[in-house]
Design a protein around this motif. Structure first.
Motif, PDB file in Angstrom:
ATOM      1  N   VAL A   7      76.520  71.130  22.606  1.00 56.81           N
ATOM      2  CA  VAL A   7      77.163  71.011  21.295  1.00 56.81           C
ATOM      3  C   VAL A   7      76.578  72.034  20.328  1.00 56.81           C
ATOM      4  O   VAL A   7      75.533  72.629  20.589  1.00 56.81           O
ATOM      5  N   ALA A   8      77.257  72.199  19.192  1.00 56.35           N
ATOM      6  CA  ALA A   8      76.815  73.179  18.207  1.00 56.35           C
ATOM      7  C   ALA A   8      75.791  72.610  17.233  1.00 56.35           C
ATOM      8  O   ALA A   8      74.886  73.324  16.796  1.00 56.35           O
ATOM      9  N   ASP A  12      77.158  66.196  16.535  1.00 52.58           N
ATOM     10  CA  ASP A  12      78.397  66.423  17.298  1.00 52.58           C
ATOM     11  C   ASP A  12      78.502  65.473  18.499  1.00 52.58           C
ATOM     12  O   ASP A  12      79.588  64.973  18.809  1.00 52.58           O
ATOM     13  N   ASN A  16      81.577  62.673  18.898  1.00 51.21           N
ATOM     14  CA  ASN A  16      82.638  62.996  19.864  1.00 51.21           C
ATOM     15  C   ASN A  16      82.508  62.415  21.272  1.00 51.21           C
ATOM     16  O   ASN A  16      83.524  62.234  21.943  1.00 51.21           O
ATOM     17  N   THR A 104      81.801  69.716  26.231  1.00 50.61           N
ATOM     18  CA  THR A 104      81.550  70.667  25.157  1.00 50.61           C
ATOM     19  C   THR A 104      82.742  70.690  24.210  1.00 50.61           C
ATOM     20  O   THR A 104      83.712  69.959  24.358  1.00 50.61           O
ATOM     21  N   HIS A 105      82.643  71.584  23.193  1.00 56.18           N
ATOM     22  CA  HIS A 105      83.683  71.696  22.168  1.00 56.18           C
ATOM     23  C   HIS A 105      84.930  72.380  22.707  1.00 56.18           C
ATOM     24  O   HIS A 105      84.850  73.269  23.568  1.00 56.18           O
ATOM     25  N   ASP A 109      88.798  74.588  18.282  1.00 53.11           N
ATOM     26  CA  ASP A 109      88.223  73.841  17.158  1.00 53.11           C
ATOM     27  C   ASP A 109      88.185  74.743  15.928  1.00 53.11           C
ATOM     28  O   ASP A 109      87.907  75.938  16.037  1.00 53.11           O
ATOM     29  N   SER A 111      86.030  74.719  13.548  1.00 54.17           N
ATOM     30  CA  SER A 111      84.662  75.133  13.229  1.00 54.17           C
ATOM     31  C   SER A 111      84.270  76.308  14.117  1.00 54.17           C
ATOM     32  O   SER A 111      84.383  76.247  15.343  1.00 54.17           O
ATOM     33  N   HIS A 114      81.572  75.461  16.649  1.00 48.53           N
ATOM     34  CA  HIS A 114      82.121  74.647  17.737  1.00 48.53           C
ATOM     35  C   HIS A 114      82.895  75.521  18.719  1.00 48.53           C
ATOM     36  O   HIS A 114      82.701  75.453  19.934  1.00 48.53           O
ATOM     37  N   THR A 117      80.703  77.934  20.749  1.00 47.67           N
ATOM     38  CA  THR A 117      79.937  77.189  21.762  1.00 47.67           C
ATOM     39  C   THR A 117      80.836  76.837  22.955  1.00 47.67           C
ATOM     40  O   THR A 117      80.480  77.084  24.111  1.00 47.67           O
ATOM     41  N   THR A 151      88.020  67.625  18.581  1.00 44.70           N
ATOM     42  CA  THR A 151      87.707  68.575  17.510  1.00 44.70           C
ATOM     43  C   THR A 151      87.349  67.799  16.243  1.00 44.70           C
ATOM     44  O   THR A 151      87.513  66.579  16.186  1.00 44.70           O
ATOM     45  N   ASP A 152      86.909  68.528  15.218  1.00 46.52           N
ATOM     46  CA  ASP A 152      86.672  67.922  13.909  1.00 46.52           C
ATOM     47  C   ASP A 152      87.935  67.198  13.468  1.00 46.52           C
ATOM     48  O   ASP A 152      89.006  67.804  13.381  1.00 46.52           O
TER      49      ASP A 152
END
Ligand SMILES: [Zn+2]
Length: 234
Positions: A7-8, A12, A16, A104-105, A109, A111, A114, A117, A151-152
């Protein structure tokens, strides 16, 4: 199995995929967490060194629920770029965990940290077994299944599979609450951002879609030789 979340930022994982990681942990699997940044720009109340250290400790506290091993890569927050150094450290992190499943992201995303990454993780997968790759950790021969988490606030993301986390939701709230510094500065400087809603409402919304009280949603990433095995999800 070994389960890795890359993750970033600190928090996170808890937003998530914490419920899913907790299910794996309860089944006896080993959890690893790698963070590309320590969120060292994520506050107006402390300087970068201070908030980076505070957030690393918050992540360590939250990860105790999973008895997870943590690796901090410590790139700067909010300006992560796809560099040789980042790729080397991400390869090292994946090899360190020797995972069967990676989370992972999503690469779309909104961001930057994110998206970068997630993109780097997907693009180094074929480098995991190579002995001539620029990295310090030894090559691994496993072909991990790679899944993107949400995602966010769920923007640009339609899950293709869901994990029921209703029995894990109480622990997820407790782990998320360890990230006090984020609540603290958002209450002061970003008053319209409801930090708890990131985790609470997203988990409820994915649950609504899946027919559970609470859920986490995922998309499998397809690479030749590394097709995601959906049956590995808990
Ligand atoms: Zn983040």
């Amino acid at each position: 199995m070994n389960i890795l979340a890359i993750v970033a930022h600190p928090d996170d994982v808890e937003i998530n995929c914490f419920g899913t990681l907790l299910k794996y942990f309860k089944q006896g699997h080993k959890i690893f967490i790698a963070l590309t940044t320590s969120g060292n720009q994520g506050s107006n109340l402390y300087n970068r060194e201070e908030i980076g250290a505070i957030r690393e400790q918050e992540q360590i506290d939250a990860a105790k629920f999973l008895d997870a091993e943590i690796r901090f890569l410590r790139f700067d927050d909010q300006r992560l770029i796809d560099s040789l150094e980042l790729r080397r450290d991400v390869i090292n992190a994946i090899r360190w965990a020797n995972p069967d499943v990676i989370f992972t992201h999503y690469i779309n995303d909104v961001s930057l940290d994110h998206a970068v990454t997630g993109k780097v993780v997907t693009e180094v997968m074929l480098s995991l077994p190579g002995k001539n790759i620029m990295a310090d950790e030894p090559p691994i021969s496993k072909a991990p299944s790679l899944f993107f988490f949400d995602t966010d606030v769920g923007l640009n993301f339609q899950p293709e599979i869901y994990v029921d986390i209703s029995n894990e939701m109480e622990s997820k709230r407790e782990a998320f609450s360890k990230h006090k510094s984020q609540n603290e500065w958002m209450e002061n400087f970003m008053k319209d951002t409801r930090f708890d809603a990131f985790m609470e409402q997203l988990s409820a919304f994915r649950g609504l879609q899946a027919g559970f009280p609470y859920a986490e949603g995922f998309i499998g990433h397809r690479i030749h030789g590394y097709l995601p095995n959906y049956r590995l999800l808990p």
